[in-house]
Design an enzyme around this catalytic site. Structure first.
Site, PDB file in Angstrom:
ATOM      1  N   ASP A  66      36.830  31.944  -3.005  1.00 53.20           N
ATOM      2  CA  ASP A  66      37.203  32.216  -1.634  1.00 53.20           C
ATOM      3  C   ASP A  66      38.755  32.408  -1.620  1.00 53.20           C
ATOM      4  OD1 ASP A  66      38.231  32.418   1.105  1.00 53.20           O
ATOM      5  OD2 ASP A  66      36.273  31.549   1.675  1.00 53.20           O
ATOM      6  N   TYR A  74      35.498  25.829   3.352  1.00 55.25           N
ATOM      7  CA  TYR A  74      35.510  26.395   4.843  1.00 55.25           C
ATOM      8  C   TYR A  74      34.399  25.719   5.663  1.00 55.25           C
ATOM      9  CZ  TYR A  74      35.573  29.585   8.780  1.00 55.25           C
ATOM     10  OH  TYR A  74      35.572  29.755  10.145  1.00 55.25           O
ATOM     11  N   ARG A 126      25.072  52.500   8.661  1.00 51.06           N
ATOM     12  CA  ARG A 126      24.582  51.010   8.074  1.00 51.06           C
ATOM     13  C   ARG A 126      24.608  50.819   6.867  1.00 51.06           C
ATOM     14  NH1 ARG A 126      20.100  48.948   7.580  1.00 51.06           N
ATOM     15  NH2 ARG A 126      18.895  50.310   9.032  1.00 51.06           N
ATOM     16  N   LYS A 136      41.859  36.872   8.560  1.00 58.92           N
ATOM     17  CA  LYS A 136      42.927  35.917   8.568  1.00 58.92           C
ATOM     18  C   LYS A 136      44.147  37.071   8.068  1.00 58.92           C
ATOM     19  CE  LYS A 136      39.916  32.744   9.614  1.00 58.92           C
ATOM     20  NZ  LYS A 136      39.263  32.253   8.571  1.00 58.92           N
TER      21      LYS A 136
HETATM   22  C1  LIG Z   1      37.953  31.852   8.306  1.00 62.25           C
HETATM   23  C2  LIG Z   1      37.363  31.790   6.951  1.00 62.25           C
HETATM   24  C3  LIG Z   1      36.019  31.946   6.613  1.00 62.25           C
HETATM   25  C4  LIG Z   1      35.170  32.646   7.411  1.00 62.25           C
HETATM   26  O1  LIG Z   1      35.610  33.936   7.864  1.00 62.25           O
HETATM   27  P1  LIG Z   1      34.946  34.826   9.345  1.00 62.25           P
HETATM   28  O2  LIG Z   1      35.817  35.924   9.427  1.00 62.25           O
HETATM   29  O3  LIG Z   1      35.780  33.701  10.496  1.00 62.25           O
HETATM   30  O4  LIG Z   1      33.550  34.818   9.248  1.00 62.25           O
HETATM   31  C5  LIG Z   1      35.842  31.870   5.303  1.00 62.25           C
HETATM   32  N1  LIG Z   1      36.658  31.284   4.342  1.00 62.25           N
HETATM   33  C6  LIG Z   1      37.869  30.644   4.796  1.00 62.25           C
HETATM   34  C7  LIG Z   1      38.635  30.271   3.816  1.00 62.25           C
HETATM   35  C8  LIG Z   1      38.291  30.664   6.103  1.00 62.25           C
HETATM   36  O5  LIG Z   1      39.607  30.512   6.577  1.00 62.25           O
END
Ligand SMILES: *Cc1c(COP(=O)(O)O)cnc(C)c1O
Length: 394
Positions: free
Chosen positions: A187, A115, A63, A212
């Site tokens: 992001d 998001y 962890r 993703k």
């Molecule tokens: C899906 C997504 C997130 C969140 O990610 P998770 O893996 O679902 O927690 C954050 N930012 C963007 C742009 C996303 O498409």
């Protein structure tokens, strides 16, 4: 520009990620075994104390982030964004929340659309803890400096943004932010590190939902932060104490996915461009939002700060919300599902999913037309994807 977070490399990203390993395997395997372990034994108490008191490096407890499978993944992730350091997390939201808790405590200024999960975290958790959060529309960017009146704030945004691919100028925002003593977090999930490198453009922190494109097969939930050693260190402490670590098995799966990231992204780019061009020529499609199209508002900026235009696009169909729903329901290859970045193509209707909670006026203000459909273009044959869209549109 000298940015401590950005560390250029002489080898290409495909070579580096395929040959990313921390240790030579005893049996000659080209890839490391999975270290499915929570704990590590020590020779004696003195050795344990040497590690705990920082005199020797070693492994104590998974962890904490000390696990060979996780660290190998992090080395690969850092290389992809040409970053000094990377931290892997159990999800994109884990990476985002730990980063905002660590570096957003003096106030967070968000620009453009975010998001949904991030937006909810900022409104529900950050504000509940007394963190000041400001939201600026993309058109209000010229007021950014006014909101950076005190140093130590964090500017946070996504580009291209969901769902209309709206673009923000990373270099320009970083210059304004740094002039006012603020940090910049981007992001980079939609673009992927292959198409866009925010650190090289001046950002301080880059975040990814690895669920993703990095994972790429819609079968892994994970997240990542890429930044400098100095900015990563305090985030690692939040990650450890909030218990947000990625599991070693998932880390090894993600490492495997990363080896094909450059080639997958190249094909996502190519397929999305073909689909975008076909949709632009279709009489029932009134608008196509794709950074690679010269008709797209942010095309010039995209050419400047991206090296590929990505696999995400949105189209607006004639007839509004109902017509768009009918198209979505008639698609046979595109799956009606949220998320993005997998090998399979997905379709979603923002007004029915990510932006369902907004009024029509609010959606229009954010550039989300009634007939908008968001497409995550996968790795099927582009001609089949175009045929599928064409039959659904008729
Ligand atoms: C899906 C997504 C997130 C969140 O990610 P998770 O893996 O679902 O927690 C954050 N930012 C963007 C742009 C996303 O498409």
């Amino acid at each position: 520009m000298s940015n401590p977070a950005s560390k250029p490399d002489h080898q290409g990203p495909a070579t580096r990620i395929i040959h990313n390993r921390r240790h030579q395997d005893t049996f000659g395997s080209p890839y490391s075994p999975i270290y499915n372990t929570t704990t590590y034994r020590f020779e004696n108490t003195a050795a344990l104390l040497d590690m705990i008191e920082g005199r020797s490096e070693g492994y104590l407890y998974t962890r904490w982030g000390t696990n060979p499978s996780i660290q190998e993944l992090e080395q690969g992730l850092a290389g992809l964004e040409q970053a000094e350091a990377a931290l892997a997390f159990a999800s994109g939201m884990a990476a985002i929340s730990a980063t905002l808790f660590t570096h957003g405590r003096n106030g967070i200024v968000c620009v453009g659309d975010l998001y949904g999960g991030t937006q909810a975290f900022l409104v529900e958790q950050c504000q509940a803890l007394g963190i000041q959060v400001t939201f600026l529309f993309r058109e209000e960017l010229n007021h950014l400096a006014e909101h950076l009146d005190q140093p130590g704030k964090l500017v946070y945004f996504e580009t291209p943004a969901n769902p209309n691919m709206a673009m923000l100028d990373i270099r320009a925002i970083a210059e304004t932010a740094h002039k006012h003593g603020a940090l910049v977090a981007v992001d980079n999930t939609f673009a992927s590190p292959i198409n866009q490198k925010p650190l090289a453009l001046g950002a301080d922190l880059v975040l990814h939902s690895a669920s993703k494109y990095l994972g790429g097969h819609s079968d892994i939930t994970a997240g990542a932060l890429m930044t400098s050693e100095a900015l990563a260190k305090p985030v690692a402490s939040w990650r450890k104490n909030l218990g947000q670590l990625i599991a070693p098995e998932t880390a090894a799966l993600l490492s495997r996915s990363l080896r094909t990231l450059p080639v997958r992204i190249r094909q996502h780019n190519e397929n999305a461009m073909s689909v975008a061009q076909a949709m632009e020529a279709h009489p029932k499609v009134t608008k196509v939002h794709y950074p690679g199209l010269p008709s797209f508002e942010g095309h010039e900026l995209a050419c400047k700060q991206m090296s590929g235009f990505g696999g995400m696009l949105s189209i607006e169909v004639e007839g509004g919300q109902e017509a768009a729903a009918q198209v979505a329901d008639s698609l046979k290859i595109f799956l009606l599902a949220t998320s993005l970045g997998g090998v399979e193509s997905l379709v979603s209707q923002p007004s029915a999913t990510s932006h369902h909670g907004l009024s029509r006026d609010e959606r229009l203000r954010r550039g989300i037309g009634d007939g908008m459909l968001r497409l995550s273009v996968g790795l099927e044959d582009a001609t089949d994807l175009i045929d599928d869209l064409t039959q659904a549109l008729s």
